[in-house]
Write an enzyme that holds these catalytic residues in place. Structure first.
Site, PDB file in Angstrom:
ATOM      1  N   ARG A 268       0.828  -1.218   0.000  1.00 24.77           N
ATOM      2  CA  ARG A 268       0.000   0.000   0.000  1.00 24.77           C
ATOM      3  C   ARG A 268       0.861   1.267   0.000  1.00 24.77           C
ATOM      4  O   ARG A 268       0.586   2.205  -0.756  1.00 24.77           O
ATOM      5  CB  ARG A 268      -0.928   0.010   1.222  1.00 24.77           C
ATOM      6  N   ASP A 397      -2.976 -16.370  -1.959  1.00 26.82           N
ATOM      7  CA  ASP A 397      -3.422 -15.773  -3.227  1.00 26.82           C
ATOM      8  C   ASP A 397      -2.340 -15.063  -4.043  1.00 26.82           C
ATOM      9  O   ASP A 397      -2.011 -15.449  -5.168  1.00 26.82           O
ATOM     10  CB  ASP A 397      -4.613 -14.825  -2.977  1.00 26.82           C
TER      11      ASP A 397
HETATM   12  C1  DMJ Z   1      -5.618  -5.733  -0.833  1.00 27.22           C
HETATM   13  O1  DMJ Z   1      -4.866  -5.222   0.191  1.00 27.22           O
HETATM   14  C2  DMJ Z   1      -4.772  -6.471  -1.818  1.00 27.22           C
HETATM   15  O2  DMJ Z   1      -5.462  -6.614  -3.008  1.00 27.22           O
HETATM   16  C3  DMJ Z   1      -4.334  -7.802  -1.320  1.00 27.22           C
HETATM   17  O3  DMJ Z   1      -3.650  -8.525  -2.289  1.00 27.22           O
HETATM   18  C4  DMJ Z   1      -5.532  -8.608  -0.905  1.00 27.22           C
HETATM   19  N1  DMJ Z   1      -6.348  -7.900   0.021  1.00 27.22           N
HETATM   20  C5  DMJ Z   1      -6.718  -6.551  -0.264  1.00 27.22           C
HETATM   21  C6  DMJ Z   1      -7.954  -6.389  -1.105  1.00 27.22           C
HETATM   22  O4  DMJ Z   1      -8.919  -7.296  -0.951  1.00 27.22           O
END
Ligand code: DMJ
Length: 633
Positions: A268, A397
């Site tokens: 972020r 993921d």
């Molecule tokens: C975000 O911070 C990023 O996309 C991360 O990879 C997964 N979680 C959140 C959004 O859902």
């Protein structure tokens, strides 16, 4: 049991009365007839009546839903209550008629009953107050949604002329360019609304709590503001961008005694600053990126060189969570794009070395299953832990996403990354893909010690986009076909819900004869304004130009506006996507709603392939575009 006599049969079906003149006589003659009936006849009649009663009770909810739908449709036709009204009520640009496909589907989700009721009330101020409560209506007590100063759709239906206004400025068949522009403007408007809430109640803090008009801190670093910087740039919101930039220049300091999560602050903050630097060319953002990047480096000082989850950026110390020495696999393998780019920009090899060491270790590790990784890795010995559980959802993921994206970022030369990615896709196909019932949707389940569970996190909806991106960069067209199938599934996770918003976790029905593909457990009904489905819609639209993906996105944006928009500014995550009357706000706007969700909406609705070209940029997992390195490097 004896068969009914002929007399029984005749007396049950043929009326013997010769007519009647008033109710009293009719009641008397009915009673006489009833007394004349045999016990068997009476029992049969009572039995039939009971059956009818039970049938009526059982079918009431679906009938009432249908009636509700019909009512809403009729209202629309009569120009009383279009599906999305709030946007028009505040002098904002009018929205186009939803595409016909969308209109056809809109009744599937069940009616926005609340909206039609609010419309009849005609006074949104009655809905402002404290908490969710029942409000007496003239015709009895009916539940209305009222949140503390934050009735999401209180404005809906308060303007009886809304439909007329819409008609007045909106051509019956708007040209494609008008449609695109109006949708882009709707996203800008949504951003401005979210930003207003953040600015008014949470300026400089991590996250807006829009319902209580306050904020929450996670790292105390203005997370939402930093995450949103490049979104403002891309949406061409110059005024908002400038005020945020001023804050970064004058207020943002990383010299703070705070623990931050390595992964979250990398994707972020570091990702957001690097991306903003590239888009704007403003050295301020590079300086800030260098500052946070160097402060995160202590995380890599572990016995195994697999980083700890947490770093104190003021003290320069790092540690695992209190309860374990494990880190999450997705977290340690989804910080590479950012540190590699920081290394390239600064010329300091330590950044790249640290994150590539992690990838090399993970590449060689035992414990994978057909390329699928477990969810945890130990920071002392560098081994996977909690073996046997494989998911494309939380904790794993973005490992898969970053395999492909690092390969693209580096100019498609790092073959180990590609091999691991391709093997993982095969592993997904072999172990995790199944079809649901009744629609035959392809979904990605989970494997736990050889046992398949038809559970799919919303997080998994990044996968269609990633598969499509790989196909765009030369991988098998089969990946694109799978991407399209999974995209349909993710869309269904929205459209099969009563609010049109996906739950955090879906369970797919696999038994033939199931009524609905998507089932949601009580604990999984929340929606956190997550981006993954919109993200994938953006990729699918970019590569196929199939308008249905834009239309699906448009539906989803409307649902966000209907059920998560807070009147006084901001959007809130909600607890219950299955209850349009009471979605139950959680009072939190995650930073990724501005950083990712709204950005991907905008890119989805844009028809300009050069707006962040996918041949020049690769998005990090928080939607911050970073350049694909020039071939020479
Ligand atoms: C975000 O911070 C990023 O996309 C991360 O990879 C997964 N979680 C959140 C959004 O859902």
């Amino acid at each position: 049991m004896l068969p009914p006599s002929r007399r029984d049969f005749v007396s049950l079906t043929v009326s013997e009365s010769g007519g009647y003149t008033n109710g009293k006589q009719r009641r008397q003659s009915c009673w006489r007839k009833w007394k004349q009936l045999s016990r068997l006849q009476r029992s049969l009649i009572l039995f039939v009546l009971v059956l009818l009663l039970i049938g009526g009770i059982a079918t009431y909810p679906s009938l009432s839903a249908q009636w509700g739908d019909t009512a809403v449709e009729e209202n629309s036709v009569e120009g009383k209550q279009p599906f999305v009204v709030e946007l028009k009520n505040q002098g904002r640009p009018l929205l186009p008629e939803p595409p016909s496909e969308q209109r056809r589907n809109s009744h599937k989700r069940g009616p926005p009953v609340l909206q039609s009721r609010l419309q009849n009330k005609g006074n949104s101020s009655e809905l402002r107050g404290a908490e969710v409560k029942n409000v007496e209506e003239g015709d009895g007590s009916k539940p209305l949604i009222s949140w503390r100063g934050a009735v999401i759709e209180a404005e809906q239906g308060t303007d009886p002329n809304a439909k007329e206004k819409e008609k007045a400025v909106e051509p019956e068949d708007p040209s494609a360019a008008q449609l695109v522009e109006s949708r882009l403007e709707a996203v800008r408007e949504a951003f401005r609304h979210a930003w207003k809430g953040y600015k008014d109640f949470a300026w400089g803090h991590d996250e807006l709590k829009p319902v209580s008009k306050s904020y929450s801190e996670w790292f105390g670093l203005g997370l939402t503001l930093i995450d949103a910087l490049d979104t403002m740039w891309i949406l061409d919101l110059k005024k908002e961008f400038e005020e945020a930039k001023q804050w970064v220049a004058t207020e943002l300091s990383f010299n703070k005694n705070v623990d931050v999560n390595l992964f979250e602050s990398t994707i972020r903050i570091l990702g957001g600053l690097l991306s903003t630097y590239h888009l704007t060319g403003d050295a301020l953002f590079l300086e800030k990126a260098k500052d946070i990047g160097s402060r995160l480096m202590p995380a890599f000082s572990t016995p195994s060189k697999i980083p700890y989850s947490d770093v104190n950026i003021g003290k320069g110390t790092a540690h695992p969570p209190r309860w374990t020495s494990d880190s999450t696999v997705a977290e340690v393998t989804s910080i590479q794009l950012e540190f590699r780019e920081l290394g390239r920009l600064t010329g300091d090899p330590k950044y790249q070395a640290a994150v590539m060491e992690v990838m090399q270790q993970v590449h060689k590790l035992e414990g994978k299953h057909d390329g699928l990784v477990p969810m945890f890795i130990n920071t002392n010995n560098g081994q996977f832990t909690h073996l046997g559980i494989y998911t494309l959802g939380a904790r794993a993921d973005s490992y898969y996403e970053y395999l492909l994206k690092q390969w693209i970022q580096g100019g498609k030369k790092e073959t180990e990354l590609l091999e691991d990615y391709l093997q993982a896709v095969e592993g997904i196909k072999k172990n995790l893909l199944k079809k649901s019932s009744p629609l035959g949707l392809t979904f990605v389940g989970e494997l736990s010690h050889g046992h398949f569970t038809p559970k799919m996190d919303h997080l998994v909806c990044f996968l269609p986009g990633t598969l499509a991106l790989g196909a765009h960069h030369g991988l098998a067209t089969e990946h694109m076909e799978l991407a399209q199938q999974l995209m349909e599934t993710c869309y269904q996770m929205y459209t099969q819900m009563e609010t049109g918003l996906a739950p955090e976790i879906a369970h797919f029905s696999m038994q033939t004869g199931s009524i609905q593909d998507v089932d949601v457990k009580l604990a999984d009904r929340h929606n956190l304004l997550r981006p993954e489905t919109v993200e994938s819609l953006f990729y699918l639209y970019r590569f196929t130009k199939d308008k249905k993906y834009q239309n699906w996105g448009w539906e989803i944006l409307q649902s966000f506006n209907t059920y998560t928009r807070v009147e006084t500014g901001g959007y809130t995550s909600i607890n219950n996507v299955r209850d349009p009357k009471y979605p139950s706000p959680r009072d939190k706007m995650e930073s990724f709603f501005l950083g990712e969700t709204l950005k991907y909406f905008y890119l989805l609705f844009s028809d300009d392939p050069n707006l962040i070209s996918l041949d020049k940029y690769v998005f990090n997992t928080e939607a911050h575009p970073l350049p694909i390195w020039p071939q020479a490097e």
